[in-house]
Design an enzyme around this catalytic site. Structure first.
Site, mmCIF file in Angstrom:
data_model
loop_
_atom_site.group_PDB
_atom_site.id
_atom_site.type_symbol
_atom_site.label_atom_id
_atom_site.label_comp_id
_atom_site.label_asym_id
_atom_site.label_seq_id
_atom_site.Cartn_x
_atom_site.Cartn_y
_atom_site.Cartn_z
ATOM 1 N N LYS A 122 -2.127 9.628 -12.234
ATOM 2 C CA LYS A 122 -1.251 10.369 -11.335
ATOM 3 C C LYS A 122 -0.165 11.101 -12.115
ATOM 4 O O LYS A 122 0.306 10.640 -13.153
ATOM 5 C CB LYS A 122 -0.626 9.438 -10.300
ATOM 6 C CG LYS A 122 0.190 8.284 -10.880
ATOM 7 C CD LYS A 122 0.607 7.317 -9.784
ATOM 8 C CE LYS A 122 1.405 6.149 -10.358
ATOM 9 N NZ LYS A 122 1.721 5.137 -9.347
ATOM 10 N N THR A 156 7.827 1.565 -1.238
ATOM 11 C CA THR A 156 7.763 2.371 -0.017
ATOM 12 C C THR A 156 6.328 2.685 0.376
ATOM 13 O O THR A 156 6.091 3.308 1.416
ATOM 14 C CB THR A 156 8.528 3.691 -0.202
ATOM 15 O OG1 THR A 156 7.943 4.436 -1.289
ATOM 16 C CG2 THR A 156 9.992 3.424 -0.513
#
Length: 398
Positions: free
Chosen positions: A261, A292
């Protein structure tokens, strides 16, 4: 008939078939005339040696004192139950201005103290950390023999290096704080980076437990088809490989894949690329924590796009801050598995399942207290541990 103390060594001809001098501390006596045979004497020696070891074990067990902070009392209670004991008494109550007040309600002079306190939400990371520091200081001033801090979750672990100018290395600073208060040993679970162990000096050993051990049985029994373990980033490849290898030892052959990523900011991911094959395969994304859940859910969606069959996720620490719960509810995951190192907020969590890490931590405390090898905890297919036995009192590890 001549009697000799056990702690007195005497050279006797072999024809007598007896050997004297079991060691200092055994107060009974033996006679030459009572030894009918060498085998009888050996059995007597083994019996009395076993009695002495049992007495020493029970004495050592009484030296253990387990205290809990307010961060995760449920987990601490479960750990104490695994160790066939109860939590020791401590009174913790904030003052009107927000200061933390505490008082230990038991004598800890000369005792081996274990403080269970994850520095995590809810309750505030800083508040729980300060509570732990005051607990360590209180035990040291109360003349505890040793103090071991058990941190199921190590707060500030992600700030373990300088990624830009003029920022702190907070993980190291937390280690310095704990050492300054007088902690003798630290037991942590799945530190964000292994080098955090090096932030503690050689006089303060830090044990980093592998939290994924408690999830192996869960995934083994799922009936996965052609499974593959996926690392969500390059830094987690070692963790994913270790998880894959452990599942393989249990008879569940798995592949390995990695997502590369590109971050555009803290908690924000730009693009994702896959290294490996996931088409028509059940995937398990393995990470150390879920914050999150933005990156995790995006990784799950990408795996679905690349043709994954069913998608699961495992993380040792489930923080679930901000919109995490809503994101997981609307994600592509079948289930998200976390341990109870961090308390799960009340409410319905359709796709989230929590498994207990109390057994692993209880075994670690047992190993530290009774001077056993902690590395044995990471071996599979071993005999039943005393912590797992259904007994009313703690037994010795054979």
């Amino acid at each position: 008939m001549a009697f000799f103390p056990r702690n007195f060594c005497l050279n006797i001809p072999k024809v007598i078939g007896c050997t004297f001098g079991l060691g200092v501390g055994v107060k009974s006596f033996s006679s030459v005339g009572s030894c009918d045979s060498f085998q009888d004497h050996e059995r007597a020696v083994q019996k009395q040696t076993h009695m002495v070891r049992s007495v020493n074990f029970e004495t050592r067990a009484r030296q253990m004192k387990i205290f809990s902070g307010t961060a995760n009392v449920e987990l601490a209670t479960e750990i104490a139950q695994k160790l066939k004991t109860k939590l020791s008494r401590i009174h913790i109550k904030p003052f009107a201005d927000g200061e933390i007040g505490l008082q230990v309600l038991e004598n800890v002079r000369g005792k081996d103290v274990y403080l269970i306190q994850p520095t995590c939400p809810p309750g505030g990371i800083n508040n729980n950390l300060m509570e732990l520091i005051l607990m360590i200081s209180t035990m040291r001033r109360a003349s505890a023999q040793t103090i071991t801090a058990v941190l199921p979750y190590y707060g500030y672990a992600r700030q373990d290096r300088k990624m830009q100018s003029r920022v702190p290395i907070s993980a190291a600073d937390v280690a310095r704080l704990l050492e300054a208060m007088g902690v003798d040993r630290v037991i942590a679970v799945d530190l964000h980076c292994g080098q955090i162990q090096g932030f503690f000096g050689p006089r303060t050993p830090c044990d980093n437990l592998d939290g994924s051990l408690v999830a192996l049985g869960y995934f083994k029994d799922l009936g996965l088809e052609n499974p593959v373990v996926v690392s969500p980033d390059a830094g987690g490849v070692y963790r994913a490989k270790r998880f894959r290898d452990s599942l393989t030892q249990l008879g569940c052959d798995c592949g390995l894949a990695m997502i590369v990523k590109q971050r555009i900011g803290a908690g924000k991911v730009g693009s994702m690329d896959l290294v490996g094959d996931v088409k028509d395969r059940d995937c398990i994304i393995v990470d150390d924590m879920i914050d999150t859940a933005g990156t995790l859910c995006k990784a799950g969606d990408e795996l679905k796009t690349w043709g994954a069959r069913r998608i699961y996720a495992f993380a040792t620490h489930g923080l679930f801050n901000g919109p995490a719960l809503e994101r997981i509810r609307n994600s592509s995951f079948e289930k998200v598995i976390v341990t109870n190192s961090v308390p799960l907020a009340d409410g319905e969590h359709d796709k989230i399942e929590q498994i207990s890490i109390a057994g692993l931590l209880a075994k670690a405390i047992y190993s530290v207290h009774f001077k056993c090898s902690i590395s044995d905890l990471f071996r599979l297919h071993e005999q039943e541990h005393p912590v797992d036995r259904q007994t009313s009192h703690l037994q010795e590890l054979q």
